[in-house]
Design an enzyme around this catalytic site. Sequence first.
Site, PDB file in Angstrom:
ATOM      1  N   LYS A  91     -22.884  15.786   1.795  1.00  0.00           N
ATOM      2  CA  LYS A  91     -22.497  16.810   2.783  1.00  0.00           C
ATOM      3  C   LYS A  91     -22.740  18.213   2.205  1.00  0.00           C
ATOM      4  O   LYS A  91     -23.183  19.121   2.916  1.00  0.00           O
ATOM      5  CB  LYS A  91     -21.028  16.657   3.183  1.00  0.00           C
TER       6      LYS A  91
ATOM      7  N   THR B 121     -17.249  19.265   5.846  1.00  0.00           N
ATOM      8  CA  THR B 121     -15.958  18.781   5.362  1.00  0.00           C
ATOM      9  C   THR B 121     -15.408  19.654   4.234  1.00  0.00           C
ATOM     10  O   THR B 121     -16.174  20.275   3.492  1.00  0.00           O
ATOM     11  CB  THR B 121     -16.123  17.328   4.856  1.00  0.00           C
ATOM     12  N   ASP B 122     -14.086  19.611   4.069  1.00  0.00           N
ATOM     13  CA  ASP B 122     -13.465  20.321   2.933  1.00  0.00           C
ATOM     14  C   ASP B 122     -13.789  19.622   1.604  1.00  0.00           C
ATOM     15  O   ASP B 122     -13.599  20.201   0.535  1.00  0.00           O
ATOM     16  CB  ASP B 122     -11.942  20.439   3.120  1.00  0.00           C
ATOM     17  N   GLU B 123     -14.284  18.369   1.685  1.00  0.00           N
ATOM     18  CA  GLU B 123     -14.506  17.615   0.445  1.00  0.00           C
ATOM     19  C   GLU B 123     -15.617  18.221  -0.411  1.00  0.00           C
ATOM     20  O   GLU B 123     -15.707  17.937  -1.607  1.00  0.00           O
ATOM     21  CB  GLU B 123     -14.796  16.136   0.764  1.00  0.00           C
TER      22      GLU B 123
ATOM     23  N   TYR C  62     -20.512  10.831  -0.981  1.00  0.00           N
ATOM     24  CA  TYR C  62     -20.346  11.380   0.376  1.00  0.00           C
ATOM     25  C   TYR C  62     -20.276  12.904   0.325  1.00  0.00           C
ATOM     26  O   TYR C  62     -21.054  13.593   1.011  1.00  0.00           O
ATOM     27  CB  TYR C  62     -19.066  10.820   1.021  1.00  0.00           C
TER      28      TYR C  62
END
Length: 353
Positions: free
Chosen positions: A162, A132-134, A158
Site C-alpha cells: 500500500k 491505510t494508516d498501516e 500488505y
Amino acid sequence: MILVTGGAGFIGANFVLDWLAQHHEPVVNLDKLTYAGNLETLASLQGDARHVFVQGDIGDAALVARLLAEHRPRAVVNFAAESHVDRSIHGPEDFIQTNIVGTFHLLEAVRAYWGGLQGTEREAFRLLHVSTDEVYGSLGKDDPAFTETHRYEPNSPYSASKAASDHLVRAYHHTYGLPVLTTNCSNNYGPFHFPEKLIPLMIVNALAGKALPVYGDGMQVRDWLYVKDHCSAIRRVLEAGRLGEVYNVGGWNEKPNIEIVNTVCALLDELRPRADGQRYASQISFVADRPGHDRRYAIDARKLEAELGWKPAETFESGIRKTVQWYLDNPDWVAHVQSGAYREWVGKHYSPA
Ligand code: NAD
Ligand code: TYD
C-alpha cells in the site's frame, strides 16, 4: 458518473450503496471479484441502471482505458486492493500484483484519459486513492497519533504494498500534474465485512460456538472507524479536498483488541444469549501472535476536520452495536460467505460486460 474500483469489497460496496442512496450520479464498478469481492452485498442494486458492474482487473490497462473512454467519469475512486495482513504474510505475491502493479496500470490509464480531457472536464477530474494508516508503521504506547507527515515505515507485505501505491499516486501528481487525492484511514468495521477480519470473525465464530482467537496478549491497539463514516469522509475529500493532498481518516477510537472482543461478546450476551447460559467470552482463546505484529495504530484526523469540516458520526459504542445487530439480522449473507455460495452470485445475476 464516477468509476469505483473494488466496489464489491467491504468498504467499496458500502461506498457504492451510500453513494447511490444519496446521489443520482451513476457508478461504474470495476472489481475483479477475488475471494473478497461479493456481489450479494450489492443485491439491492439489482436492476438499478445507475450501477454498472464490470468484472475485471485494475491491472488490465486496455479494459480500464475502454471503460474510461466509454463512460467518461468525472472521478475515479480506487478501493481495489488485496487487504488482509495475514494473507499477505502467507502469500505476498497477489499484494504486489494488485496493490503495486495494478495501481501503476490504473494510474497510466487514468493519466492517458485525463490528458485527453479539455476545459472544465479536465479541471474537475479527480483520482481518489484509498489507503491505510498501516503505511506509517507501529506506534509506541505514548507516541502521538499519526499525522499526514508521519514518515512511512510499513512493516507487513500488505502495508509495504500500500505504501508503494501511495508513492506512485504522489509521484503522478508531482510529475504529471495528475489531480489526485489520497486518504489514509484506520481499521474499518460495519456491515458486509468479510469474516476473516477481527470484528466479523469474532461475531461469526461466537455465534457458531467456535473459539475466538486473540493473537498474542491481545493488547495491540487499533483505531476503529465505522465504515459509513469512512464513506462520508471519502465523499467530502472528493468534493473539496486540495489536489495532491493526503487526508488521514480515523474514528478517535483507540482500543486494544481484547477490549474489542470483550465488547462484541457482551453485546451478543445481551442480544442473543447462549442457550446454555454461559458467556460468549468463555470462547476466547489466546493464540500465537502474528509475525511482525504492529503494536499500535492511531490516527490524528484533525486536518480533515479543520480543512473540510468532516467528523465521524458514530461513537464506537453506537457503531459496534449496529454492527453486531447487522450480523444477527443477516444470517443468509454470512452463511453464503461461509459456504462459498456468494461466489456463484455473479454467474446467476450478471452477464459479462
Ligand atoms: P476488501 O478486501 O474487502 O475488498 C477489496 C476489493 O477489491 C474486493 O472486492 C476485490 O475483489 C477487489 N479487487 C482485488 N484485486 C483487484 C484487482 N486487481 N482489480 C479489481 N478489483 C480487485 O477490502 P476493503 O476492506 O474493502 O478495503 C478497501 C480499500 O481500503 C483497500 O485499498 C484497503 O487497503 C483500504 N483500507 C481498508 C481498511 C479496512 O479496515 N478494511 C483500512 C484502511 C484502508
Ligand atoms: P485485522 O482485522 O486483520 O486488521 P489489521 O491487521 O489490518 O489491523 O486485525 C485487527 C487486529 O486484531 C490486529 O491487531 C490483529 C488482531 N486479530 C486477532 O487478534 N485475531 C484474529 O483472529 C484476527 C483476524 C485479528
